[in-house]
Design an enzyme around this catalytic site. Sequence first.
Site, PDB file in Angstrom:
ATOM      1  CE  LYS A 205      -4.272  -1.969   1.757  1.00  0.00           C
ATOM      2  NZ  LYS A 205      -5.327  -1.943   2.792  1.00  0.00           N
ATOM      3  NE  ARG A 241      -7.427  -8.777   1.495  1.00  0.00           N
ATOM      4  CZ  ARG A 241      -7.190  -8.018   0.427  1.00  0.00           C
ATOM      5  NH1 ARG A 241      -6.275  -7.044   0.497  1.00  0.00           N
ATOM      6  NH2 ARG A 241      -7.856  -8.202  -0.699  1.00  0.00           N
TER       7      ARG A 241
END
Length: 262
Positions: A205, A241
């Site tokens: 991210k 995740r």
Amino acid sequence: MGIVNVTPDSFSDGGRLGSVAAAVAHGLRLVDRGADLLDIGGESTRPGADPVSEAEEIGRVIPVIAALRAAWDGPISVDTMKPAVARAAVAAGATMWNDVTALTFSPDAPAVAAELGCDVVLMHMQGAPRTMQADPRYDDVVAEVRDALLARAAAAMAAGVARDRIRLDPGIGFGKTAAHNLALTARLDTLVATGFPVLYGASRKRLIQAVDPTATDAADRLGGSLALAVEAARRGVTIVRVHDVRETVQALAMQAALAAAP
């Protein structure tokens, strides 16, 4: 949790798994590399993403879930905000509903979650995917995210979802600045202390680019992804995740070996 995106526009790997066969092969490869759980998503929730119709999302994810279930007996999660997609996914073999809206997208979502009886991930998001990064603001991001998630957990339980089926996700990158994301990560113990299992997802991210401005390509964020996963595990999260399963499994194994060293 290994990520299997069957979307053309996801921020990191959109369009790479363009067929059911490719998506299933990728999922099974992640299992071989150490994934305990697979998360199948058919609608991108990256900042600015356009919505996908219910029918299109079902068409993307259900064949993949069904094929994975035929080949593997481990837990499968569906990453969706739509109750109809979750219902179809569970019928096809999914065992978890991972909802970025924490069961708020549709009024019947909590009742559907209770009906399905599957595990449910309640994720925090300020705003909606198309606008969530426009100007996110909090007075105390850690306390506000915790309280919002506890409220959603209470709503789910009031609808009949069993407490032991609920997992909480602080929603790294969903309506949050880099500073917000760092604060939530550094204080994950606050969310862990609620007693609910916590899922943490920061793989590739933009938080990593905020620390390393040269990491403009999502595929160039492995080091940061590993550091965040190890820190999240150290602070007590139950599920990480990730895209890079093999590398994350190795990093977590090394962390565990160090913790067990005399």
